[in-house]
Design a protein around this motif. Structure first.
Motif, PDB file in Angstrom:
ATOM      1  N   GLY A  67      -5.500  11.759  -2.401  1.00 16.99           N
ATOM      2  CA  GLY A  67      -4.895  10.915  -3.419  1.00 16.99           C
ATOM      3  C   GLY A  67      -3.571  10.324  -2.978  1.00 16.99           C
ATOM      4  N   ARG A  68      -2.969  10.872  -1.940  1.00 18.08           N
ATOM      5  CA  ARG A  68      -1.697  10.336  -1.448  1.00 18.08           C
ATOM      6  C   ARG A  68      -1.978   9.042  -0.685  1.00 18.08           C
ATOM      7  N   THR A  69      -1.168   8.021  -0.922  1.00 20.68           N
ATOM      8  CA  THR A  69      -1.346   6.733  -0.239  1.00 20.68           C
ATOM      9  C   THR A  69      -0.014   6.265   0.326  1.00 20.68           C
ATOM     10  N   TYR A  70      -0.112   5.335   1.279  1.00 23.06           N
ATOM     11  CA  TYR A  70       1.084   4.717   1.833  1.00 23.06           C
ATOM     12  C   TYR A  70       0.822   3.226   1.963  1.00 23.06           C
ATOM     13  N   ASP A  71       1.643   2.421   1.278  1.00 24.57           N
ATOM     14  CA  ASP A  71       1.514   0.965   1.354  1.00 24.57           C
ATOM     15  C   ASP A  71       2.100   0.476   2.669  1.00 24.57           C
ATOM     16  N   LEU A  72       1.321  -0.308   3.400  1.00 19.32           N
ATOM     17  CA  LEU A  72       1.752  -0.829   4.695  1.00 19.32           C
ATOM     18  C   LEU A  72       2.482  -2.151   4.471  1.00 19.32           C
ATOM     19  N   THR A  73       3.790  -2.077   4.301  1.00 24.19           N
ATOM     20  CA  THR A  73       4.581  -3.274   4.028  1.00 24.19           C
ATOM     21  C   THR A  73       5.449  -3.667   5.212  1.00 24.19           C
ATOM     22  N   ALA A  74       5.839  -2.729   6.052  1.00 24.82           N
ATOM     23  CA  ALA A  74       6.704  -3.013   7.209  1.00 24.82           C
ATOM     24  C   ALA A  74       5.856  -3.504   8.381  1.00 24.82           C
ATOM     25  N   GLU A  75       6.522  -4.174   9.336  1.00 29.57           N
ATOM     26  CA  GLU A  75       5.821  -4.665  10.518  1.00 29.57           C
ATOM     27  C   GLU A  75       5.229  -3.507  11.316  1.00 29.57           C
ATOM     28  N   LYS A  76       6.052  -2.459  11.546  1.00 33.19           N
ATOM     29  CA  LYS A  76       5.591  -1.260  12.253  1.00 33.19           C
ATOM     30  C   LYS A  76       5.845  -0.066  11.355  1.00 33.19           C
ATOM     31  N   THR A  77       4.907   0.867  11.381  1.00 32.44           N
ATOM     32  CA  THR A  77       5.038   2.089  10.598  1.00 32.44           C
ATOM     33  C   THR A  77       4.796   3.266  11.526  1.00 32.44           C
ATOM     34  N   THR A  78       5.728   4.219  11.528  1.00 34.29           N
ATOM     35  CA  THR A  78       5.504   5.436  12.303  1.00 34.29           C
ATOM     36  C   THR A  78       5.003   6.523  11.370  1.00 34.29           C
ATOM     37  N   ILE A  79       4.075   7.313  11.894  1.00 33.42           N
ATOM     38  CA  ILE A  79       3.492   8.410  11.125  1.00 33.42           C
ATOM     39  C   ILE A  79       3.684   9.689  11.924  1.00 33.42           C
ATOM     40  N   GLY A  80       4.137  10.743  11.252  1.00 38.59           N
ATOM     41  CA  GLY A  80       4.339  12.021  11.934  1.00 38.59           C
ATOM     42  C   GLY A  80       4.764  13.103  10.966  1.00 38.59           C
ATOM     43  N   ARG A  81       4.986  14.294  11.509  1.00 38.20           N
ATOM     44  CA  ARG A  81       5.278  15.474  10.697  1.00 38.20           C
ATOM     45  C   ARG A  81       6.713  15.503  10.178  1.00 38.20           C
ATOM     46  N   VAL A  82       7.668  14.912  10.894  1.00 37.69           N
ATOM     47  CA  VAL A  82       9.072  15.015  10.493  1.00 37.69           C
ATOM     48  C   VAL A  82       9.468  13.873   9.557  1.00 37.69           C
ATOM     49  N   GLU A  83      10.546  14.102   8.823  1.00 38.88           N
ATOM     50  CA  GLU A  83      10.976  13.190   7.760  1.00 38.88           C
ATOM     51  C   GLU A  83      11.489  11.841   8.241  1.00 38.88           C
ATOM     52  N   ASP A  84      11.851  11.688   9.526  1.00 35.17           N
ATOM     53  CA  ASP A  84      12.379  10.399   9.965  1.00 35.17           C
ATOM     54  C   ASP A  84      11.286   9.360  10.216  1.00 35.17           C
TER      55      ASP A  84
END
Length: 180
Positions: A13-30
């Motif tokens: 149910g969790r989603t992420y809207d892709l609005t930025a040119e580049k999106t990083t995905i990973g375990r840490v908060e940054d």
């Protein structure tokens, strides 16, 4: 609007809207899209949306980046396809764009599971993953894995006890001297 929809249990149910040119995905908060799951690397992958395709670049992740079950270093995720990062599965959805028809599925063949050293420790080992042959291992003569003698351990224990008694004796004598 394009978005990544998380399909895995615990994140469903969790989603992420892709609005930025580049999106990083990973375990840490940054990361732009943090996924706090042990099998996801701290900086797992980077994605760029171009039209109805998501270009995926693996950032040398430990457990790999997969598109529809195939490991990729650089790949293209199309609408409706599954992106797997470690143990987390996501799907690309874009409003108004129909998913790419899936190729006919091959008959399911259960793959032999290997234990992943980076998997979450809460998963544990399942009983059906254990060896069911009931084999016993016997050591052959001349094997480098010989049963060790226990006599050396007994010697160290005896020396430890004697030294302990000597220390206690000297402490007792020191207290006696202090009383005089």
């Amino acid at each position: 609007m394009a978005k990544l929809v998380v399909l895995s249990e615990g994140f469903s149910g969790r989603t992420y809207d892709l609005t930025a040119e580049k999106t990083t995905i990973g375990r840490v908060e940054d990361n732009a899209f943090p996924l706090t799951e042990a099998s996801v690397s701290s900086h797992h992958c980077e994605v760029v949306l171009r039209g109805s395709e998501l270009h995926v670049h693996d950032l040398d992740s430990t457990n790999g980046t997969f598109i529809n079950g195939e490991q990729v270093k650089d790949g293209v995720l199309k609408v409706g396809q599954i992106l797997r990062l470690g143990q987390v599965e996501l799907r690309l959805d874009i409003e108004g764009v129909a998913p790419v028809p899936a190729a006919p599925a091959a008959p399911a063949v259960p793959a032999k599971k290997t234990l992943d050293p980076h998997a979450s420790p809460s998963q544990g080992v399942k009983l059906n993953e254990l060896d069911k042959t009931g084999r016993t291992v016997t050591l052959q003569p001349g094997s480098p894995f010989k049963k060790q003698s226990n006599s050396i351990n007994k010697v160290f224990v005896a020396i430890g006890i004697v030294l302990g008694l000597v220390i206690v004796f000297f402490i007792f004598m020191a207290f006696q001297k202090m009383k005089e």
